[in-house]
Design a protein around this motif. Structure first.
Motif, PDB file in Angstrom:
ATOM      1  N   ILE A  76      42.152  42.963  42.172  1.00 59.74           N
ATOM      2  CA  ILE A  76      41.603  43.704  41.040  1.00 59.74           C
ATOM      3  C   ILE A  76      42.417  43.417  39.783  1.00 59.74           C
ATOM      4  CG2 ILE A  76      41.280  46.025  40.103  1.00 59.74           C
ATOM      5  CD1 ILE A  76      40.391  46.879  42.910  1.00 59.74           C
ATOM      6  N   ALA A  77      43.742  43.369  39.925  1.00 54.86           N
ATOM      7  CA  ALA A  77      44.596  43.073  38.775  1.00 54.86           C
ATOM      8  C   ALA A  77      44.333  41.668  38.248  1.00 54.86           C
ATOM      9  CB  ALA A  77      46.062  43.243  39.153  1.00 54.86           C
ATOM     10  N   ILE A  78      44.157  40.697  39.140  1.00 52.35           N
ATOM     11  CA  ILE A  78      43.854  39.327  38.715  1.00 52.35           C
ATOM     12  C   ILE A  78      42.522  39.285  37.963  1.00 52.35           C
ATOM     13  CG2 ILE A  78      43.127  37.062  39.608  1.00 52.35           C
ATOM     14  CD1 ILE A  78      46.048  37.231  39.518  1.00 52.35           C
ATOM     15  N   GLY A  79      41.503  39.946  38.504  1.00 52.46           N
ATOM     16  CA  GLY A  79      40.197  39.946  37.854  1.00 52.46           C
ATOM     17  C   GLY A  79      40.236  40.583  36.473  1.00 52.46           C
ATOM     18  N   VAL A  80      40.894  41.721  36.359  1.00 51.38           N
ATOM     19  CA  VAL A  80      40.981  42.412  35.070  1.00 51.38           C
ATOM     20  C   VAL A  80      41.830  41.607  34.088  1.00 51.38           C
ATOM     21  CG1 VAL A  80      41.823  44.508  33.943  1.00 51.38           C
ATOM     22  CG2 VAL A  80      40.541  44.677  36.060  1.00 51.38           C
ATOM     23  N   LEU A  81      42.897  40.986  34.568  1.00 53.07           N
ATOM     24  CA  LEU A  81      43.750  40.167  33.703  1.00 53.07           C
ATOM     25  C   LEU A  81      42.982  38.965  33.157  1.00 53.07           C
ATOM     26  CD1 LEU A  81      46.654  39.670  32.595  1.00 53.07           C
ATOM     27  CD2 LEU A  81      47.000  38.241  34.605  1.00 53.07           C
ATOM     28  N   ILE A  99      33.714  35.632  36.837  1.00 52.72           N
ATOM     29  CA  ILE A  99      35.081  35.433  37.335  1.00 52.72           C
ATOM     30  C   ILE A  99      35.661  36.752  37.831  1.00 52.72           C
ATOM     31  CG2 ILE A  99      37.432  34.847  36.623  1.00 52.72           C
ATOM     32  CD1 ILE A  99      36.143  32.753  34.735  1.00 52.72           C
ATOM     33  N   THR A 100      35.497  37.812  37.050  1.00 49.56           N
ATOM     34  CA  THR A 100      36.026  39.122  37.436  1.00 49.56           C
ATOM     35  C   THR A 100      35.373  39.616  38.719  1.00 49.56           C
ATOM     36  OG1 THR A 100      36.434  39.656  35.124  1.00 49.56           O
ATOM     37  CG2 THR A 100      36.374  41.489  36.655  1.00 49.56           C
ATOM     38  N   ASP A 101      34.061  39.525  38.786  1.00 46.31           N
ATOM     39  CA  ASP A 101      33.360  39.982  39.990  1.00 46.31           C
ATOM     40  C   ASP A 101      33.727  39.133  41.207  1.00 46.31           C
ATOM     41  OD1 ASP A 101      32.188  41.914  38.433  1.00 46.31           O
ATOM     42  OD2 ASP A 101      30.272  40.861  38.226  1.00 46.31           O
ATOM     43  N   SER A 102      33.952  37.834  40.996  1.00 50.23           N
ATOM     44  CA  SER A 102      34.381  36.973  42.106  1.00 50.23           C
ATOM     45  C   SER A 102      35.748  37.405  42.631  1.00 50.23           C
ATOM     46  CB  SER A 102      34.433  35.517  41.666  1.00 50.23           C
ATOM     47  OG  SER A 102      33.159  35.073  41.278  1.00 50.23           O
ATOM     48  N   CYS A 103      36.651  37.752  41.726  1.00 51.27           N
ATOM     49  CA  CYS A 103      37.973  38.236  42.160  1.00 51.27           C
ATOM     50  C   CYS A 103      37.838  39.547  42.925  1.00 51.27           C
ATOM     51  CB  CYS A 103      38.892  38.421  40.960  1.00 51.27           C
ATOM     52  SG  CYS A 103      39.453  36.887  40.221  1.00 51.27           S
ATOM     53  N   PHE A 104      36.986  40.441  42.455  1.00 49.64           N
ATOM     54  CA  PHE A 104      36.776  41.709  43.156  1.00 49.64           C
ATOM     55  C   PHE A 104      36.200  41.465  44.549  1.00 49.64           C
ATOM     56  CE2 PHE A 104      36.139  44.427  39.065  1.00 49.64           C
ATOM     57  CZ  PHE A 104      37.454  44.205  38.729  1.00 49.64           C
ATOM     58  N   ILE A 105      35.210  40.581  44.650  1.00 48.05           N
ATOM     59  CA  ILE A 105      34.593  40.291  45.945  1.00 48.05           C
ATOM     60  C   ILE A 105      35.609  39.653  46.884  1.00 48.05           C
ATOM     61  CG2 ILE A 105      32.876  38.827  47.080  1.00 48.05           C
ATOM     62  CD1 ILE A 105      31.081  39.344  44.591  1.00 48.05           C
ATOM     63  N   LEU A 106      36.397  38.710  46.360  1.00 43.95           N
ATOM     64  CA  LEU A 106      37.450  38.114  47.185  1.00 43.95           C
ATOM     65  C   LEU A 106      38.429  39.169  47.669  1.00 43.95           C
ATOM     66  CD1 LEU A 106      38.388  34.779  45.411  1.00 43.95           C
ATOM     67  CD2 LEU A 106      37.683  35.070  47.773  1.00 43.95           C
ATOM     68  N   GLY A 107      38.753  40.112  46.811  1.00 46.88           N
ATOM     69  CA  GLY A 107      39.653  41.192  47.190  1.00 46.88           C
ATOM     70  C   GLY A 107      39.083  42.043  48.302  1.00 46.88           C
ATOM     71  N   PHE A 108      37.811  42.375  48.219  1.00 47.46           N
ATOM     72  CA  PHE A 108      37.194  43.189  49.262  1.00 47.46           C
ATOM     73  C   PHE A 108      37.068  42.431  50.577  1.00 47.46           C
ATOM     74  CE2 PHE A 108      35.325  45.604  45.614  1.00 47.46           C
ATOM     75  CZ  PHE A 108      36.036  46.761  45.858  1.00 47.46           C
ATOM     76  N   VAL A 109      36.841  41.124  50.498  1.00 47.20           N
ATOM     77  CA  VAL A 109      36.698  40.331  51.713  1.00 47.20           C
ATOM     78  C   VAL A 109      38.053  40.041  52.365  1.00 47.20           C
ATOM     79  CG1 VAL A 109      35.999  38.054  52.570  1.00 47.20           C
ATOM     80  CG2 VAL A 109      34.517  39.298  50.994  1.00 47.20           C
TER      81      VAL A 109
END
Length: 124
Positions: free
Chosen positions: A61-66, A98-108
């Motif tokens: 989440i931090a990576i996506g928001v950053l 990009i942000t949503d991809s980071c969030f999805i990767l985080g959840f997976v």
């Protein structure tokens, strides 16, 4: 607290927010968010949690928001000087992807045992 005081002063005395956006507030907010995330990363580097970094949802989440804020900040800064209607739209689409991809990767990729937020993990 500093952002709230800045926003109130800017809205009351300087900003014409009815006819123009609050770009100064957006820029200051993005800078504070980036600084906060960088502080989080520096604390993460000094702890033992760095060993399981890809398994924590907080990291993703931090990576996506950053990435979103670092990409969005230049657009807002130069928005007054360019015709940004088309550029703005496509840039926001890419940044949201990009942000949503980071969030999805985080959840997976995240694992439950690494996502526990306790007082000991906060340094208390």
């Amino acid at each position: 607290m500093i952002y709230s005081i800045f926003s109130i002063i800017d809205i009351l005395f300087f900003a014409d927010f009815i006819h123009k956006g609050l770009n100064n507030n957006t820029i200051i907010a993005n800078i504070f968010i980036v600084i906060s995330i960088l502080i989080y990363f520096s604390e993460l580097l000094q702890s033992s949690a760095i060993l399981n970094i890809k398994h924590t949802i907080y990291f993703w989440i931090a990576i996506g928001v950053l990435l979103y804020n670092i990409g969005f900040l230049p657009i807002i800064v130069i928005a007054e000087y360019i015709n940004y209607s088309g550029v703005f739209r496509y840039t926001i689409y890419v940044l949201n992807f990009i942000t949503d991809s980071c969030f999805i990767l985080g959840f997976v990729l995240s694992k439950k045992e690494y996502n526990k937020l306790t007082l000991t993990s906060l340094g208390e």
